[in-house]
Design a protein around this motif. Structure first.
Motif, PDB file in Angstrom:
ATOM      1  N   ARG A   1     -11.465  10.158  -0.044  1.00 43.72           N
ATOM      2  CA  ARG A   1     -11.671  10.834   1.244  1.00 43.72           C
ATOM      3  C   ARG A   1     -12.782  11.870   1.149  1.00 43.72           C
ATOM      4  O   ARG A   1     -12.686  12.970   1.695  1.00 43.72           O
ATOM      5  CB  ARG A   1     -10.370  11.462   1.734  1.00 43.72           C
ATOM      6  CG  ARG A   1      -9.312  10.421   2.045  1.00 43.72           C
ATOM      7  CD  ARG A   1      -8.041  11.051   2.550  1.00 43.72           C
ATOM      8  NE  ARG A   1      -6.951  10.510   1.740  1.00 43.72           N
ATOM      9  CZ  ARG A   1      -5.814  11.107   1.546  1.00 43.72           C
ATOM     10  NH1 ARG A   1      -5.555  12.266   2.101  1.00 43.72           N
ATOM     11  NH2 ARG A   1      -4.887  10.556   0.796  1.00 43.72           N
TER      12      ARG A   1
ATOM     13  N   TYR B   1       0.842  -1.196   0.000  1.00 46.64           N
ATOM     14  CA  TYR B   1       0.000   0.000   0.000  1.00 46.64           C
ATOM     15  C   TYR B   1       0.875   1.244   0.000  1.00 46.64           C
ATOM     16  O   TYR B   1       1.819   1.337   0.786  1.00 46.64           O
ATOM     17  CB  TYR B   1      -0.888   0.040   1.249  1.00 46.64           C
ATOM     18  CG  TYR B   1      -1.953  -1.016   1.294  1.00 46.64           C
ATOM     19  CD1 TYR B   1      -3.267  -0.717   0.966  1.00 46.64           C
ATOM     20  CD2 TYR B   1      -1.648  -2.322   1.676  1.00 46.64           C
ATOM     21  CE1 TYR B   1      -4.254  -1.696   1.026  1.00 46.64           C
ATOM     22  CE2 TYR B   1      -2.635  -3.301   1.725  1.00 46.64           C
ATOM     23  CZ  TYR B   1      -3.931  -2.971   1.395  1.00 46.64           C
ATOM     24  OH  TYR B   1      -4.904  -3.940   1.447  1.00 46.64           O
TER      25      TYR B   1
ATOM     26  N   ARG C   1      -4.608   4.037  -4.671  1.00 47.55           N
ATOM     27  CA  ARG C   1      -5.663   4.834  -4.039  1.00 47.55           C
ATOM     28  C   ARG C   1      -6.845   3.937  -3.715  1.00 47.55           C
ATOM     29  O   ARG C   1      -7.069   2.921  -4.368  1.00 47.55           O
ATOM     30  CB  ARG C   1      -6.165   5.946  -4.980  1.00 47.55           C
ATOM     31  CG  ARG C   1      -5.168   6.998  -5.405  1.00 47.55           C
ATOM     32  CD  ARG C   1      -4.608   7.846  -4.277  1.00 47.55           C
ATOM     33  NE  ARG C   1      -5.573   8.466  -3.399  1.00 47.55           N
ATOM     34  CZ  ARG C   1      -5.996   9.727  -3.506  1.00 47.55           C
ATOM     35  NH1 ARG C   1      -5.558  10.487  -4.467  1.00 47.55           N
ATOM     36  NH2 ARG C   1      -6.858  10.214  -2.635  1.00 47.55           N
TER      37      ARG C   1
ATOM     38  N   GLN D   1      -7.984   4.922   5.899  1.00 45.57           N
ATOM     39  CA  GLN D   1      -8.338   5.437   7.225  1.00 45.57           C
ATOM     40  C   GLN D   1      -9.596   6.305   7.193  1.00 45.57           C
ATOM     41  O   GLN D   1     -10.241   6.498   8.220  1.00 45.57           O
ATOM     42  CB  GLN D   1      -7.173   6.239   7.815  1.00 45.57           C
ATOM     43  CG  GLN D   1      -5.972   5.391   8.160  1.00 45.57           C
ATOM     44  CD  GLN D   1      -6.308   4.296   9.159  1.00 45.57           C
ATOM     45  OE1 GLN D   1      -6.949   4.539  10.170  1.00 45.57           O
ATOM     46  NE2 GLN D   1      -5.893   3.081   8.857  1.00 45.57           N
ATOM     47  N   TYR D   2      -9.944   6.827   6.014  1.00 46.89           N
ATOM     48  CA  TYR D   2     -11.141   7.655   5.862  1.00 46.89           C
ATOM     49  C   TYR D   2     -12.413   6.852   6.140  1.00 46.89           C
ATOM     50  O   TYR D   2     -13.402   7.383   6.619  1.00 46.89           O
ATOM     51  CB  TYR D   2     -11.174   8.247   4.446  1.00 46.89           C
ATOM     52  CG  TYR D   2     -12.440   8.978   4.104  1.00 46.89           C
ATOM     53  CD1 TYR D   2     -12.659  10.274   4.561  1.00 46.89           C
ATOM     54  CD2 TYR D   2     -13.433   8.376   3.342  1.00 46.89           C
ATOM     55  CE1 TYR D   2     -13.823  10.946   4.253  1.00 46.89           C
ATOM     56  CE2 TYR D   2     -14.602   9.041   3.027  1.00 46.89           C
ATOM     57  CZ  TYR D   2     -14.792  10.327   3.484  1.00 46.89           C
ATOM     58  OH  TYR D   2     -15.952  10.998   3.175  1.00 46.89           O
TER      59      TYR D   2
ATOM     60  N   GLN E   1     -13.398  -0.721   6.163  1.00 48.22           N
ATOM     61  CA  GLN E   1     -11.981  -1.055   5.982  1.00 48.22           C
ATOM     62  C   GLN E   1     -11.798  -2.563   5.870  1.00 48.22           C
ATOM     63  O   GLN E   1     -11.035  -3.040   5.023  1.00 48.22           O
ATOM     64  CB  GLN E   1     -11.142  -0.525   7.148  1.00 48.22           C
ATOM     65  CG  GLN E   1     -11.019   0.972   7.197  1.00 48.22           C
ATOM     66  CD  GLN E   1     -10.264   1.441   8.426  1.00 48.22           C
ATOM     67  OE1 GLN E   1      -9.546   0.677   9.060  1.00 48.22           O
ATOM     68  NE2 GLN E   1     -10.439   2.708   8.768  1.00 48.22           N
TER      69      GLN E   1
ATOM     70  N   LEU F   1      -3.061   4.208   2.220  1.00 50.72           N
ATOM     71  CA  LEU F   1      -3.304   3.982   3.652  1.00 50.72           C
ATOM     72  C   LEU F   1      -4.116   5.124   4.249  1.00 50.72           C
ATOM     73  O   LEU F   1      -5.012   4.899   5.064  1.00 50.72           O
ATOM     74  CB  LEU F   1      -1.979   3.805   4.398  1.00 50.72           C
ATOM     75  CG  LEU F   1      -1.225   2.510   4.084  1.00 50.72           C
ATOM     76  CD1 LEU F   1       0.148   2.526   4.745  1.00 50.72           C
ATOM     77  CD2 LEU F   1      -2.025   1.290   4.527  1.00 50.72           C
ATOM     78  N   ASP F   2      -3.808   6.355   3.835  1.00 44.50           N
ATOM     79  CA  ASP F   2      -4.599   7.509   4.286  1.00 44.50           C
ATOM     80  C   ASP F   2      -6.038   7.400   3.791  1.00 44.50           C
ATOM     81  O   ASP F   2      -6.979   7.702   4.526  1.00 44.50           O
ATOM     82  CB  ASP F   2      -3.975   8.818   3.810  1.00 44.50           C
ATOM     83  CG  ASP F   2      -2.664   9.135   4.506  1.00 44.50           C
ATOM     84  OD1 ASP F   2      -2.383   8.558   5.573  1.00 44.50           O
ATOM     85  OD2 ASP F   2      -1.903   9.973   3.970  1.00 44.50           O
ATOM     86  N   ASP F   3      -6.198   6.981   2.525  1.00 47.65           N
ATOM     87  CA  ASP F   3      -7.542   6.785   1.977  1.00 47.65           C
ATOM     88  C   ASP F   3      -8.302   5.755   2.802  1.00 47.65           C
ATOM     89  O   ASP F   3      -9.472   5.946   3.126  1.00 47.65           O
ATOM     90  CB  ASP F   3      -7.478   6.284   0.528  1.00 47.65           C
ATOM     91  CG  ASP F   3      -6.953   7.314  -0.461  1.00 47.65           C
ATOM     92  OD1 ASP F   3      -6.958   8.520  -0.140  1.00 47.65           O
ATOM     93  OD2 ASP F   3      -6.529   6.897  -1.556  1.00 47.65           O
TER      94      ASP F   3
ATOM     95  N   GLU G   1       1.481   5.269   0.853  1.00 47.03           N
ATOM     96  CA  GLU G   1       1.050   6.084   1.994  1.00 47.03           C
ATOM     97  C   GLU G   1      -0.303   6.726   1.715  1.00 47.03           C
ATOM     98  O   GLU G   1      -1.155   6.813   2.596  1.00 47.03           O
ATOM     99  CB  GLU G   1       2.095   7.167   2.305  1.00 47.03           C
ATOM    100  CG  GLU G   1       3.351   6.633   2.962  1.00 47.03           C
ATOM    101  CD  GLU G   1       3.073   6.028   4.324  1.00 47.03           C
ATOM    102  OE1 GLU G   1       2.253   6.570   5.092  1.00 47.03           O
ATOM    103  OE2 GLU G   1       3.689   4.984   4.633  1.00 47.03           O
ATOM    104  N   GLU G   2      -0.506   7.175   0.475  1.00 41.81           N
ATOM    105  CA  GLU G   2      -1.767   7.808   0.118  1.00 41.81           C
ATOM    106  C   GLU G   2      -2.928   6.811   0.222  1.00 41.81           C
ATOM    107  O   GLU G   2      -4.011   7.150   0.685  1.00 41.81           O
ATOM    108  CB  GLU G   2      -1.681   8.391  -1.288  1.00 41.81           C
ATOM    109  CG  GLU G   2      -2.754   9.414  -1.555  1.00 41.81           C
ATOM    110  CD  GLU G   2      -2.359  10.326  -2.696  1.00 41.81           C
ATOM    111  OE1 GLU G   2      -1.776   9.855  -3.686  1.00 41.81           O
ATOM    112  OE2 GLU G   2      -2.658  11.520  -2.584  1.00 41.81           O
TER     113      GLU G   2
END
Length: 97
Positions: free
Chosen positions: A91, A6, A79, A15-16, A22, A11-13, A8-9
């Motif tokens: 997000r 994954y 993403r 977490q949304y 998830q 992983l941030d997506d 970083e972007e």
């Protein structure tokens, strides 16, 4: 068998989304991309040329955009978002590909 990586972007997506969502997304990624990520199915398809990813995976209402490194057998999740009509939302924000 392919490894799943994954960005970083991505992983941030991820977490949304709520925890339940998830779990659906991660389970779907593992089930759909672990063995044959380059085989087109009704849930996996190559995308038109864009700056994010080569492939799109549909998991219910969610979309996972990914690329595949065939030489090293790694699926890289770029993403994770939702698709409404022809528009992608990451997000909660609409994004043009």
């Amino acid at each position: 068998m392919y490894d799943i990586d994954y960005t970083e972007e991505a992983l941030d997506d991820l977490q949304y989304f709520r925890k339940h969502e998830q779990n659906i997304i991660v389970d779907g990624i593992d089930e759909q991309l672990r063995y044959e990520p380059l085989v087109e199915t009704r849930n996996r398809k190559p995308m038109r040329a864009n700056t994010i990813a080569e492939w799109e995976l549909r998991i219910e209402a969610y979309r996972v955009l990914y690329t595949v490194g065939s030489q090293v057998r790694i699926v890289e999740i770029q993403r994770i978002g939702e698709k409404r009509g022809n528009a992608f939302f990451f997000r909660g924000r609409k994004t043009d590909l």
